[in-house]
Structures are given as C-alpha cells and as structure tokens.
Write a protein that holds these residues in place. Sequence first.
Motif, PDB file in Angstrom:
ATOM      1  N   LYS A 185       0.835  -1.195   0.000  1.00  0.00           N
ATOM      2  CA  LYS A 185       0.000   0.000   0.000  1.00  0.00           C
ATOM      3  C   LYS A 185       0.868   1.241   0.000  1.00  0.00           C
ATOM      4  O   LYS A 185       2.042   1.194   0.378  1.00  0.00           O
ATOM      5  N   GLY A 310      -5.974 -10.909  -1.499  1.00  0.00           N
ATOM      6  CA  GLY A 310      -6.532  -9.974  -2.458  1.00  0.00           C
ATOM      7  C   GLY A 310      -5.448  -9.484  -3.378  1.00  0.00           C
ATOM      8  O   GLY A 310      -4.316  -9.979  -3.352  1.00  0.00           O
ATOM      9  N   GLU A 311      -5.764  -8.458  -4.185  1.00  0.00           N
ATOM     10  CA  GLU A 311      -4.766  -7.862  -5.064  1.00  0.00           C
ATOM     11  C   GLU A 311      -3.750  -7.157  -4.178  1.00  0.00           C
ATOM     12  O   GLU A 311      -4.109  -6.589  -3.150  1.00  0.00           O
ATOM     13  N   ASN A 312      -2.452  -7.157  -4.537  1.00  0.00           N
ATOM     14  CA  ASN A 312      -1.396  -6.522  -3.739  1.00  0.00           C
ATOM     15  C   ASN A 312      -1.294  -7.094  -2.324  1.00  0.00           C
ATOM     16  O   ASN A 312      -0.982  -6.364  -1.382  1.00  0.00           O
ATOM     17  N   GLU A 313      -1.577  -8.387  -2.166  1.00  0.00           N
ATOM     18  CA  GLU A 313      -1.406  -9.049  -0.863  1.00  0.00           C
ATOM     19  C   GLU A 313      -0.513 -10.270  -1.013  1.00  0.00           C
ATOM     20  O   GLU A 313      -0.468 -10.874  -2.085  1.00  0.00           O
ATOM     21  N   ARG A 314       0.197 -10.626   0.090  1.00  0.00           N
ATOM     22  CA  ARG A 314       1.041 -11.827   0.087  1.00  0.00           C
ATOM     23  C   ARG A 314       1.138 -12.390   1.504  1.00  0.00           C
ATOM     24  O   ARG A 314       0.789 -11.696   2.478  1.00  0.00           O
TER      25      ARG A 314
END
Length: 380
Positions: A185, A310-314
């Motif tokens: 983020k 989700g998108e942009n998560e790891r």
Amino acid sequence: MGKLVMGYWDCPYCGNQGVAGNVMNCPACGRARGDVRFYMKDGAESSVREDGETGDIEYLSEEQAKDFDAEADWYCSFCNSLNRNRAAFCSNCGATRESSESNYFDQLKKRQEQEAAEAAAQPAPAAQQTGNTRAKSGRKSIWLWLVLIALVVGVFTWMNGNKTRGGLLVTDIAWNRAVPVEAYKEYQEEGWSIPQGGTEISSSTKLHHYDQVLDHYEDVEVQRSRRVLDHYETYYTYSDRGNGSFEQIEHQRPVYETEYYTETESRPVYRSVPRYATWYVYSIWRWKEERIERSAGTDHEAYWPDLNLGENEREGSPRAEEYTFTVEEEKEGRSTWALSEADWRNIQVGDRINITTKRTGADPWITDGQGNQVAQIRRK
Ligand SMILES: [Zn+2]
Ligand SMILES: [Zn+2]
C-alpha cells in the motif's frame, strides 16, 4: 660537642648492676671493671628523644665530665680490666697501655659478632612449630572439601528428583494455527530524508540540533594547596663514647604544612547555536502486515487457514502453530499442556497418561509405566 650523659655498667663477676661510668671498681666485689657494655639509666641510648622529652636524662656536671676522656677506654691484655684512656698502666695489674690489643669498641664488636654467629647456628624451634600447624590445617581443609562435595552431590540429587502424577485423564485436545498477511500500500511518512522509492509531498525547515560554539573565555578563581616548610624541630640520639659516658647528638627534621591559595584560571564559555534542516513529508509504497488469518479445532484435523489473498497481498512471516491437550486431576483440577505436533497426534481424548515434573524447574515429560520419557511438554 653535644651534652654528655652518665653511662652505667653491670659487674660481669658478681652481677652487681647499675655502677656509674666513672667508678672503676665494682662497689660490691671490689674487682676492676672488666668486659662490660655501657648503657643509660632510662634506655635512651637505643632510641630517639624528641626535644622537650629529655627531662629525665642524667647530664654530667662539668666536674663529672672531667672524669672522662674524649677517647674510648682500653682493655688490659693480661687481666682484661677496662682502663681510662689517659692511664698509661693497668690500674689492676700494672701492665702497659702499649701492650693493649683492643679498646672498648673492638671488644664490643667482637662480642656482637660472636652472639650473631651463635644465634644463626641455633635451629629455629619456631619454624618447626609452624610446619606442624600447617600439616594440621591441611588435614582440616581436606575434611572441609569432603563435606562440601557431599553437600553439592546431595543438592544435585534432590534437584534432579522426579515427581510423577499418574493416570491423568485426557479430557480435551486442541490446535491453533495462524498466518500473517501483508498488503502492498501507499503510506504517508515523514523524516529528514526521503528513502529510495519515496515521493516528496511537502517540505519545511525545522530545528535539527544545537552546536556548542566557543563564545569567549572567562577568568575563574580556583582554590589550590601546596606543601610548604613551616619550621624545623629538634630531636636527639645518644652515642656510646666507650668510656662510661654518652654524647647527646642533636638532629633537625623539617616540618611541613599545607598552604592554601587561589589562582586565576581561564575557562572557555560555550554558546548553543541552533542548526536547521529540511523535514520531508513523502509518500511511499511498502509491504506491511495487514491482518492475521487463523484456524483452530478440537480434533486431530489441523489445517492452515485460507489466506484469501486480495490484489497486492502476500503471505507474511512467521507462521505460528500450537498443539495442546487438557487433563483432569482430582486434587489440582484441570491443566492444559503444549507439545510438538508429532507427539500431540499420539494423544487421544480418554487416554490415561503420567506427567513427571523435575524439581529443577526443567520442562516436564509424559512418561510411560516404566518411567521412560515419551514426550516433552510445557504448561500453558
Ligand atoms: Zn662485682
Ligand atoms: Zn691488667
């Protein structure tokens, strides 16, 4: 020439004591003065007298002083009488002064050397005693060591002692697993510089720190002390003249005192100078922990939680997992224990187990009927 003091001697023949130095024949036995050592009535010949402590010293009158020559007395080689220096013949046997082989000091020195040689030849009884004492104390310290070792072994054995509670009923098993999830983020941050990848939003000038800068010197009065000679004081020693009299020798010693004085010293005075720098507000994209996904159960079906990325998560780190069981005891009630997954999979609800604790406070164990360690556990 210092003041003269009366000396005394003891008769070597009859033991009569304290005969004045100017008396040539023993008043008790009448024999001529022989091999003697002169001394002062108060023992001052072997010590130091301070000025003002000589009140009891027996100084010779002018009349008495005439009885003594400046030189030491001489020994007669034939009858060992101690004659005045001025005497040309032995007052006891009439032998001549020329035939004399030693004076008072020669004989005194010879006698002292003889005494020293005798003292050195004597075996020291004190040393033997010391050896004996050492052997005894050595035996004592061995006993002390034995007691100490016994004590240490005893304590160690006690500490290692086990306490086993047997037949405990397993009432529950449980598992918990957790996985952190990170999100990429854009964050707003501030600082003295913008890290790699950051984008400046705004900047301003702010106080960063103060520098200490030399401003001027000022004079300061400092108290100091030094040792200074105050005066000399007099003390006396006494020298054997070898003829029945002593000479008082005057000495001086310096006496110091502490003197205080002030001195002017130059000292630096500093001033605080503010230093400014640029303060940045910036935006930056970062991976940061966003949430933790958990799973739990009260069976053996342990699984990792669905991360729902989700998108942009790891997935972040570290993963966490815990496996426990609970036992019921009449006296101590319920207690919950944690252990490795492999050991936990061997435990079933309804099992009866033994828990062995150690007095050292080390982690307890599940033990079998023979006391063998089956699985290490820790209290929850
Ligand atoms: Zn005598
Ligand atoms: Zn003689």
